[in-house]
Design a protein around this motif. Structure first.
Motif, PDB file in Angstrom:
ATOM      1  N   LEU A   1      42.252  39.192  43.830  1.00 41.41           N
ATOM      2  CA  LEU A   1      41.456  39.970  44.788  1.00 41.41           C
ATOM      3  C   LEU A   1      40.473  39.065  45.524  1.00 41.41           C
ATOM      4  O   LEU A   1      40.283  39.201  46.737  1.00 41.41           O
ATOM      5  CB  LEU A   1      40.700  41.089  44.062  1.00 41.41           C
TER       6      LEU A   1
ATOM      7  N   ARG B   1      40.641  38.497  49.626  1.00 42.68           N
ATOM      8  CA  ARG B   1      39.699  39.489  50.143  1.00 42.68           C
ATOM      9  C   ARG B   1      39.369  39.274  51.620  1.00 42.68           C
ATOM     10  O   ARG B   1      39.323  38.148  52.104  1.00 42.68           O
ATOM     11  CB  ARG B   1      38.424  39.508  49.316  1.00 42.68           C
TER      12      ARG B   1
ATOM     13  N   LEU C   1      30.435  42.242  50.366  1.00 44.77           N
ATOM     14  CA  LEU C   1      31.335  42.836  49.385  1.00 44.77           C
ATOM     15  C   LEU C   1      30.550  43.810  48.521  1.00 44.77           C
ATOM     16  O   LEU C   1      29.537  43.443  47.932  1.00 44.77           O
ATOM     17  CB  LEU C   1      31.957  41.736  48.505  1.00 44.77           C
TER      18      LEU C   1
ATOM     19  N   TRP D   1      44.365  44.161  53.057  1.00 42.75           N
ATOM     20  CA  TRP D   1      44.065  43.490  51.795  1.00 42.75           C
ATOM     21  C   TRP D   1      45.199  43.699  50.803  1.00 42.75           C
ATOM     22  O   TRP D   1      45.681  42.751  50.166  1.00 42.75           O
ATOM     23  CB  TRP D   1      42.747  43.996  51.248  1.00 42.75           C
TER      24      TRP D   1
END
Length: 162
Positions: free
Chosen positions: A22, A26, A103, A146
């Motif tokens: 991830l 990202r 984030l 994503w």
């Protein structure tokens, strides 16, 4: 169309692999909701993702502080745990400005409904046998891109798809 990936995390290292994947794929800005029962691995996944993004030092669970902020190259990540709040209005006291974090990692996001920025990716974790099941579902164009990058990256090889 929403993108979705569902896979098994048979060992603790599998959660670290997912966190690293991830982190590596990202987008520049994203809001991630981490869902699951107590002990499902939400904080573990957030910690693995933050560590893979280069966060040094202690990565504390925000269970009591509600939010922990971490510097990222060119920005900041916020890790929120809303389990202990009574209503979304309590978030006003945390000074969360929607555009200030690159984030957002939000545990128990349903408790902050209406007070959080729109979600891009939902990661639902569940205990299954000795491991965990993870379902990643996009909820925006950013989230969809994503999920597609993640699926095409090769980072998830070795994690069983369920």
């Amino acid at each position: 169309m929403a993108g979705m990936i569902e896979l098994m995390l048979p060992q603790p290292e599998s959660t670290d692999l997912l966190g690293a994947a991830l982190a590596d794929t990202r987008p520049r800005q994203a809001v991630v909701h981490l869902q699951g029962d107590l002990g499902a691995g939400k904080s573990t996944l957030a910690r693995a993702l933050l560590r893979a993004l280069g966060v040094q030092g202690a990565i504390r669970s925000p269970t009591y502080t509600l939010v922990e902020r971490y510097p990222l190259p060119g920005g900041e990540a916020w890790h929120l745990d809303l389990y202990r709040i009574g209503s979304a209005g309590e978030l006003d006291f945390l000074g969360l400005d929607e555009g200030a974090a690159d984030l957002w990692l939000v545990e128990w996001p349903e408790r902050g409904a209406g007070a959080l920025p729109p979600v891009d990716l939902v990661v639902a974790l569940a205990i299954e046998g000795q491991g965990r099941r993870a379902r990643l579902t996009s909820h925006s164009a950013v989230g969809n891109e994503w999920v597609q990058r993640l699926a095409q990256s090769g980072h998830l090889q070795g994690l069983p798809v369920s």
